[in-house]
Design a protein around this motif. Sequence first.
Motif, PDB file in Angstrom:
ATOM      1  N   ALA A   1       2.635  -8.901 -14.268  1.00 46.35           N
ATOM      2  CA  ALA A   1       2.502  -8.134 -15.504  1.00 46.35           C
ATOM      3  C   ALA A   1       2.037  -6.714 -15.204  1.00 46.35           C
ATOM      4  O   ALA A   1       1.233  -6.493 -14.301  1.00 46.35           O
ATOM      5  CB  ALA A   1       1.517  -8.819 -16.449  1.00 46.35           C
ATOM      6  N   VAL A   2       2.536  -5.773 -16.004  1.00 49.98           N
ATOM      7  CA  VAL A   2       2.236  -4.350 -15.827  1.00 49.98           C
ATOM      8  C   VAL A   2       1.739  -3.762 -17.145  1.00 49.98           C
ATOM      9  O   VAL A   2       2.358  -3.973 -18.192  1.00 49.98           O
ATOM     10  CB  VAL A   2       3.496  -3.591 -15.349  1.00 49.98           C
ATOM     11  N   CYS A   3       0.639  -3.035 -17.107  1.00 49.66           N
ATOM     12  CA  CYS A   3       0.107  -2.248 -18.209  1.00 49.66           C
ATOM     13  C   CYS A   3      -0.053  -3.087 -19.490  1.00 49.66           C
ATOM     14  O   CYS A   3      -0.950  -3.905 -19.578  1.00 49.66           O
ATOM     15  CB  CYS A   3       0.961  -1.005 -18.440  1.00 49.66           C
TER      16      CYS A   3
ATOM     17  N   HIS B   1      -2.677   5.105 -19.527  1.00 45.42           N
ATOM     18  CA  HIS B   1      -3.085   4.134 -20.551  1.00 45.42           C
ATOM     19  C   HIS B   1      -4.334   4.602 -21.293  1.00 45.42           C
ATOM     20  O   HIS B   1      -5.262   5.123 -20.694  1.00 45.42           O
ATOM     21  CB  HIS B   1      -3.329   2.757 -19.924  1.00 45.42           C
ATOM     22  N   GLY B   2      -4.305   4.404 -22.598  1.00 38.25           N
ATOM     23  CA  GLY B   2      -5.475   4.714 -23.416  1.00 38.25           C
ATOM     24  C   GLY B   2      -6.338   3.501 -23.670  1.00 38.25           C
ATOM     25  O   GLY B   2      -7.511   3.629 -24.050  1.00 38.25           O
ATOM     26  N   GLN B   3      -5.769   2.314 -23.492  1.00 37.83           N
ATOM     27  CA  GLN B   3      -6.488   1.069 -23.707  1.00 37.83           C
ATOM     28  C   GLN B   3      -6.733   0.379 -22.371  1.00 37.83           C
ATOM     29  O   GLN B   3      -6.066   0.671 -21.373  1.00 37.83           O
ATOM     30  CB  GLN B   3      -5.713   0.160 -24.653  1.00 37.83           C
TER      31      GLN B   3
ATOM     32  N   VAL C   1     -11.249  -2.405 -15.133  1.00 36.70           N
ATOM     33  CA  VAL C   1     -10.454  -3.363 -14.367  1.00 36.70           C
ATOM     34  C   VAL C   1      -9.023  -2.857 -14.262  1.00 36.70           C
ATOM     35  O   VAL C   1      -8.386  -2.543 -15.266  1.00 36.70           O
ATOM     36  CB  VAL C   1     -10.489  -4.750 -15.027  1.00 36.70           C
ATOM     37  N   GLU C   2      -8.504  -2.795 -13.041  1.00 36.39           N
ATOM     38  CA  GLU C   2      -7.160  -2.281 -12.795  1.00 36.39           C
ATOM     39  C   GLU C   2      -6.181  -3.359 -12.339  1.00 36.39           C
ATOM     40  O   GLU C   2      -4.974  -3.135 -12.357  1.00 36.39           O
ATOM     41  CB  GLU C   2      -7.201  -1.171 -11.748  1.00 36.39           C
ATOM     42  N   ALA C   3      -6.683  -4.523 -11.920  1.00 38.49           N
ATOM     43  CA  ALA C   3      -5.800  -5.619 -11.511  1.00 38.49           C
ATOM     44  C   ALA C   3      -6.537  -6.927 -11.707  1.00 38.49           C
ATOM     45  O   ALA C   3      -7.755  -7.009 -11.504  1.00 38.49           O
ATOM     46  CB  ALA C   3      -5.361  -5.469 -10.058  1.00 38.49           C
TER      47      ALA C   3
ATOM     48  N   ALA D   1      -1.538  -9.103 -12.418  1.00 45.20           N
ATOM     49  CA  ALA D   1      -1.331  -8.123 -13.473  1.00 45.20           C
ATOM     50  C   ALA D   1      -2.057  -6.846 -13.084  1.00 45.20           C
ATOM     51  O   ALA D   1      -3.186  -6.897 -12.596  1.00 45.20           O
ATOM     52  CB  ALA D   1      -1.845  -8.641 -14.816  1.00 45.20           C
ATOM     53  N   VAL D   2      -1.392  -5.713 -13.291  1.00 44.02           N
ATOM     54  CA  VAL D   2      -1.972  -4.423 -12.916  1.00 44.02           C
ATOM     55  C   VAL D   2      -1.893  -3.461 -14.094  1.00 44.02           C
ATOM     56  O   VAL D   2      -0.980  -3.539 -14.919  1.00 44.02           O
ATOM     57  CB  VAL D   2      -1.262  -3.820 -11.689  1.00 44.02           C
ATOM     58  N   GLN D   3      -2.865  -2.545 -14.148  1.00 42.28           N
ATOM     59  CA  GLN D   3      -2.924  -1.610 -15.261  1.00 42.28           C
ATOM     60  C   GLN D   3      -2.082  -0.356 -15.011  1.00 42.28           C
ATOM     61  O   GLN D   3      -1.633   0.284 -15.945  1.00 42.28           O
ATOM     62  CB  GLN D   3      -4.372  -1.206 -15.528  1.00 42.28           C
TER      63      GLN D   3
END
Length: 262
Positions: free
Chosen positions: A121-123, A191-193, A213-215, A227-229
């Motif tokens: 998953a991404v963003c 990303h704002g969220q 948290v970025e991943a 999943a990564v941001q």
Amino acid sequence: MSDNTAKTAKTRRKPVVLMSMGTYERNGHPYQVMTHKYILPITDISDCVPVLAPTCCGIEDLDAYLDLADGVYLTGAGSNIDPALYGQENMTPKKAQDKDRDNFDLPLIHAAIKRGLPIFAVCRGMQEMNVALGGDIYQKAYTQPGFMDHREDGDDAIEIQYGESHAINMVPGTWFADLLGQPSIMVNSLHGQALKNLGRGVEPLAHAPDGLVEAIHLPEVPQFTLAVQWHPEWQAAENPFSVKIYKAFGDACRARAAQHDE
């Protein structure tokens, strides 16, 4: 063709990756869309076959889609998740929402976990995973004391928007740190969220310098979950860390396909 040869050929088929589409409106006509930048790393790096599922039709046929799939890929999008799904009022009413995608992807995540399908998953997709598992979100992370502004400047050229923005620090000793081979890497930021309280079974794999948290992954389930941001899909073939991520996802989908075809 012998039975053994036929079986070998069958297990060597390319894995199928299910991707949910998003809502877009143009000149009064609703569309279901998916951008090339998300699709191409799946075909070119993961070496998988993407199947795009329209989210405007509900979840009646969700199992039929999942019967085809060897993995699930939840992409980013220009819309925000409906805050009612994580118990908050909407603090960004001018930002687009996509409730059809919300209502498709949250059950999709639960079903994929239950079936043992690899998930990447991404963003927005990362935020969906967290919400599906009972977590919540900072709707305006940039207003929180101590956090950086992780948003892009919309006036910048797209190459600048998706350029390196800040470092992320891996959680030491995790498989993700081993995969990337570095304690810290540079990533883009659009990303704002951001994730606030983590959902059930969700654990961090990397953080931004401000602590966001970025991943994440789900270490309690047996299949590949990541999943990564940030946006590893952007010019993925030119980024060695993106290549490692998409190859790892593709390998997990191949292993699932081989298991499914036995």
